[in-house]
Scaffold this motif. Structure first.
Motif, PDB file in Angstrom:
ATOM      1  N   THR A  93      37.603  30.334  43.401  1.00  0.00           N
ATOM      2  CA  THR A  93      37.360  31.694  42.911  1.00  0.00           C
ATOM      3  C   THR A  93      38.672  32.384  42.551  1.00  0.00           C
ATOM      4  OG1 THR A  93      35.378  31.842  44.306  1.00  0.00           O
ATOM      5  CG2 THR A  93      36.285  33.899  43.453  1.00  0.00           C
ATOM      6  N   THR A  94      39.684  32.202  43.399  1.00  0.00           N
ATOM      7  CA  THR A  94      40.993  32.792  43.101  1.00  0.00           C
ATOM      8  C   THR A  94      41.567  32.242  41.801  1.00  0.00           C
ATOM      9  OG1 THR A  94      41.410  33.008  45.483  1.00  0.00           O
ATOM     10  CG2 THR A  94      43.298  33.212  44.021  1.00  0.00           C
ATOM     11  N   SER A  95      41.454  30.939  41.606  1.00  0.00           N
ATOM     12  CA  SER A  95      41.932  30.326  40.358  1.00  0.00           C
ATOM     13  C   SER A  95      41.159  30.868  39.162  1.00  0.00           C
ATOM     14  CB  SER A  95      41.789  28.806  40.431  1.00  0.00           C
ATOM     15  OG  SER A  95      42.570  28.268  41.485  1.00  0.00           O
ATOM     16  N   PHE A  96      39.836  31.048  39.338  1.00  0.00           N
ATOM     17  CA  PHE A  96      39.017  31.579  38.248  1.00  0.00           C
ATOM     18  C   PHE A  96      39.407  33.021  37.927  1.00  0.00           C
ATOM     19  CE2 PHE A  96      35.168  33.810  36.762  1.00  0.00           C
ATOM     20  CZ  PHE A  96      34.936  33.084  35.590  1.00  0.00           C
ATOM     21  N   ILE A  97      39.726  33.817  38.936  1.00  0.00           N
ATOM     22  CA  ILE A  97      40.155  35.205  38.704  1.00  0.00           C
ATOM     23  C   ILE A  97      41.430  35.230  37.873  1.00  0.00           C
ATOM     24  CG2 ILE A  97      41.108  37.253  39.847  1.00  0.00           C
ATOM     25  CD1 ILE A  97      39.175  36.659  42.179  1.00  0.00           C
ATOM     26  N   ARG A  98      42.387  34.420  38.243  1.00  0.00           N
ATOM     27  CA  ARG A  98      43.664  34.392  37.514  1.00  0.00           C
ATOM     28  C   ARG A  98      43.470  33.863  36.098  1.00  0.00           C
ATOM     29  NH1 ARG A  98      48.265  33.951  41.270  1.00  0.00           N
ATOM     30  NH2 ARG A  98      49.132  32.196  40.111  1.00  0.00           N
ATOM     31  N   TRP A  99      42.648  32.819  35.956  1.00  0.00           N
ATOM     32  CA  TRP A  99      42.384  32.265  34.636  1.00  0.00           C
ATOM     33  C   TRP A  99      41.675  33.297  33.746  1.00  0.00           C
ATOM     34  CZ3 TRP A  99      37.914  31.363  31.836  1.00  0.00           C
ATOM     35  CH2 TRP A  99      38.033  30.547  30.712  1.00  0.00           C
ATOM     36  N   ASP A 151      50.245  37.458  46.150  1.00  0.00           N
ATOM     37  CA  ASP A 151      50.797  37.920  44.876  1.00  0.00           C
ATOM     38  C   ASP A 151      50.055  39.185  44.440  1.00  0.00           C
ATOM     39  OD1 ASP A 151      51.804  38.319  42.373  1.00  0.00           O
ATOM     40  OD2 ASP A 151      51.456  36.277  41.652  1.00  0.00           O
ATOM     41  N   PRO A 152      50.737  40.329  44.296  1.00  0.00           N
ATOM     42  CA  PRO A 152      50.052  41.557  43.870  1.00  0.00           C
ATOM     43  C   PRO A 152      49.350  41.417  42.530  1.00  0.00           C
ATOM     44  CG  PRO A 152      52.262  42.055  44.679  1.00  0.00           C
ATOM     45  CD  PRO A 152      52.163  40.563  44.574  1.00  0.00           C
ATOM     46  N   THR A 153      49.856  40.537  41.671  1.00  0.00           N
ATOM     47  CA  THR A 153      49.235  40.362  40.364  1.00  0.00           C
ATOM     48  C   THR A 153      47.802  39.860  40.496  1.00  0.00           C
ATOM     49  OG1 THR A 153      51.397  39.854  39.411  1.00  0.00           O
ATOM     50  CG2 THR A 153      49.469  39.236  38.116  1.00  0.00           C
ATOM     51  N   THR A 154      47.537  38.993  41.490  1.00  0.00           N
ATOM     52  CA  THR A 154      46.179  38.491  41.703  1.00  0.00           C
ATOM     53  C   THR A 154      45.218  39.629  42.011  1.00  0.00           C
ATOM     54  OG1 THR A 154      47.054  36.377  42.534  1.00  0.00           O
ATOM     55  CG2 THR A 154      44.764  36.924  43.083  1.00  0.00           C
ATOM     56  N   TRP A 155      45.641  40.554  42.852  1.00  0.00           N
ATOM     57  CA  TRP A 155      44.765  41.664  43.226  1.00  0.00           C
ATOM     58  C   TRP A 155      44.592  42.660  42.071  1.00  0.00           C
ATOM     59  CZ3 TRP A 155      41.948  40.974  47.383  1.00  0.00           C
ATOM     60  CH2 TRP A 155      42.402  40.070  48.340  1.00  0.00           C
ATOM     61  N   ARG A 156      45.624  42.817  41.267  1.00  0.00           N
ATOM     62  CA  ARG A 156      45.476  43.660  40.078  1.00  0.00           C
ATOM     63  C   ARG A 156      44.526  43.004  39.071  1.00  0.00           C
ATOM     64  NH1 ARG A 156      50.740  44.288  37.508  1.00  0.00           N
ATOM     65  NH2 ARG A 156      49.939  46.131  36.461  1.00  0.00           N
ATOM     66  N   VAL A 203      29.448  37.863  37.882  1.00  0.00           N
ATOM     67  CA  VAL A 203      28.526  37.082  38.717  1.00  0.00           C
ATOM     68  C   VAL A 203      29.273  35.982  39.453  1.00  0.00           C
ATOM     69  CG1 VAL A 203      26.566  35.511  38.662  1.00  0.00           C
ATOM     70  CG2 VAL A 203      26.499  37.619  37.330  1.00  0.00           C
ATOM     71  N   LEU A 204      30.123  35.238  38.750  1.00  0.00           N
ATOM     72  CA  LEU A 204      30.835  34.135  39.388  1.00  0.00           C
ATOM     73  C   LEU A 204      31.809  34.625  40.452  1.00  0.00           C
ATOM     74  CD1 LEU A 204      31.556  31.776  36.348  1.00  0.00           C
ATOM     75  CD2 LEU A 204      29.835  31.489  38.144  1.00  0.00           C
ATOM     76  N   ILE A 205      32.517  35.708  40.159  1.00  0.00           N
ATOM     77  CA  ILE A 205      33.507  36.199  41.127  1.00  0.00           C
ATOM     78  C   ILE A 205      32.827  36.752  42.372  1.00  0.00           C
ATOM     79  CG2 ILE A 205      35.263  37.964  41.512  1.00  0.00           C
ATOM     80  CD1 ILE A 205      36.083  37.583  38.559  1.00  0.00           C
ATOM     81  N   VAL A 206      31.816  37.611  42.179  1.00  0.00           N
ATOM     82  CA  VAL A 206      31.130  38.198  43.333  1.00  0.00           C
ATOM     83  C   VAL A 206      30.446  37.108  44.156  1.00  0.00           C
ATOM     84  CG1 VAL A 206      29.233  39.709  44.032  1.00  0.00           C
ATOM     85  CG2 VAL A 206      30.838  40.449  42.270  1.00  0.00           C
ATOM     86  N   THR A 207      29.803  36.163  43.474  1.00  0.00           N
ATOM     87  CA  THR A 207      29.145  35.074  44.191  1.00  0.00           C
ATOM     88  C   THR A 207      30.159  34.209  44.937  1.00  0.00           C
ATOM     89  OG1 THR A 207      27.382  35.019  42.531  1.00  0.00           O
ATOM     90  CG2 THR A 207      27.627  33.077  43.945  1.00  0.00           C
ATOM     91  N   GLY A 208      31.270  33.882  44.279  1.00  0.00           N
ATOM     92  CA  GLY A 208      32.287  33.044  44.904  1.00  0.00           C
ATOM     93  C   GLY A 208      32.894  33.697  46.121  1.00  0.00           C
ATOM     94  N   ILE A 209      33.209  34.998  46.019  1.00  0.00           N
ATOM     95  CA  ILE A 209      33.794  35.686  47.172  1.00  0.00           C
ATOM     96  C   ILE A 209      32.776  35.790  48.314  1.00  0.00           C
ATOM     97  CG2 ILE A 209      34.696  37.895  47.980  1.00  0.00           C
ATOM     98  CD1 ILE A 209      35.993  38.251  45.237  1.00  0.00           C
TER      99      ILE A 209
END
Length: 377
Positions: free
Chosen positions: A59-65, A105-110, A34-40
């Motif tokens: 949102t990017t920071s939350f994805i990595r965290w 950074d490819p790691t973020t997208w993975r 919910v947070l990621i989809v809403t943030g994007i």
């Protein structure tokens, strides 16, 4: 990597851990999704008025965290080997530049791909986990496999990328080769020491006795007879010591009759009862047989000396890719792999063919020492 090798590196998790992982993860995955989809969505929609950029940055920071938390969570519950991820450095960069580095950074997208795939999977896994609580066979047989498959997904998306995995494999091979060289050098020094302290001295004594006999040959036949008898005894002892030394390098029974007969002969010499089960057809390479033989021999010797065990069991079997050696004793436990210790020596011997030694020895026992020896390297 074959499926058998994958399962050795990533074993199936315990059913209870898998069910706990599936049930608890559902809540986390729901919040993350919910947070990621809403943030994007909000961030992209409001980017034209610049409000969206802080939202996308957060949102990017939350994805990595979240992905980092998933690595630890999966490692704890599913026994997934996920080392800490290596990310591109951005220390000292402005905020916008940091965000661009993260996006490149490819790691973020993975990380994002895993988190997006994990939520629908969590819905299915949650339903299966709830059913498993009621249906015991499903809990025992099905959920560990589902946990293993989820772990494979985590390894693929949250683990190191292909380049890094190849680098890590090269590092492991280099380390194992170095340990193999050290083990070979230690073995060479042992053989040299045994020859110097044993057979060499016996042969020197033979030569001296024969030299003294030659000097007395014409005038003291009785002394010559005694010296020849002494030389004969020393020669027989030298032959016996050389035979034992050769057996320590490569036992004849192993080459002639294989692991089953060789390990049974070892067990027969043990001061404690040892049950041996061997099933390694088709016959593995000679290097694997030799390594397995000496691992079992040295382990049984250590058990007899240090464990206080009343009995031991040796199981050796083969799958398509590995020979697995498992030695169990009912001693007092507490065995550890210490640098320079006997177990470290076993690990070094296994490393010569890229094998791995695992030790499980809680205080009070039992102790299980397992060697996974590849048949191809």
């Amino acid at each position: 990597m074959t499926p058998e090798q994958r399962q050795l590196e990533h074993p199936r998790p315990h059913p209870a851990r898998t069910i706990g992982y599936m049930v608890l993860s559902f809540v986390f995955r729901l919040v993350q999704f919910v947070l990621i989809v809403t943030g994007i969505s909000v961030g992209v929609g409001t980017a034209v008025v610049w409000v969206g950029f802080p939202i996308l940055l957060a949102t990017t920071s939350f994805i990595r965290w979240s992905a980092d938390r998933e690595r630890g969570w999966a490692g704890l519950m599913l026994r997934v080997p996920l080392p800490p991820v290596e990310r591109r450095a951005y220390d000292g960069e402005p905020v916008l530049r940091r965000w661009l580095i993260r996006l490149s950074d490819p790691t973020t997208w993975r990380d994002l791909a895993y988190l997006m795939a994990a939520f629908p999977l969590a819905c299915v896994e949650f339903a299966i986990a709830i059913a498993s609580i009621v249906l015991l066979p499903m809990a025992i047989w099905v959920t560990p496999w589902l946990g293993w498959l989820h772990g494979e997904l985590a390894i693929a998306l949250l683990g190191p990328n292909r380049t890094r995995r190849l680098e890590q494999k090269a590092e492991r091979l280099q380390a194992s080769r170095a340990r193999g060289v050290d083990a070979a050098e230690a073995e060479r020094r042992r053989i040299e020491r045994d020859l110097h302290d044993g057979a060499q001295q016996r042969l020197v004594a033979v030569a001296m006795s024969l030299g003294r006999a030659k000097a007395k040959f014409d005038h003291d036949p009785e002394a010559v007879r005694e010296l020849i008898d002494e030389a004969h005894s020393d020669a027989k002892l030298a032959v016996s010591e050389l035979r034992d030394l050769a057996r320590g390098i490569y036992p004849a029974v192993l080459g002639d009759r294989g692991l089953d007969a060789a390990l049974s002969a070892q067990a027969a010499k043990s001061p404690i009862p040892v049950d041996v089960t061997v099933n390694v057809e088709p016959r593995p390479p000679a290097a694997v047989e030799t390594t397995a033989y000496f691992i079992v021999g040295e382990t049984l010797t250590n058990i007899a000396k240090h464990s206080g065990a009343k009995e031991a069991e040796v199981k050796v079997w083969r799958d398509d890719a590995h020979v697995v050696v498992e030695i169990t004793d009912n001693g007092h436990g507490g065995a550890e792999m210490r640098p320079g210790g006997g177990l470290a020596g076993l690990a070094d011997r296994a490393a010569t063919i890229d094998g791995v030694i695992t030790v499980v020895s809680p205080v009070g026992g039992p102790t299980v020492i397992r060697a996974d020896l590849p048949c191809e390297w």
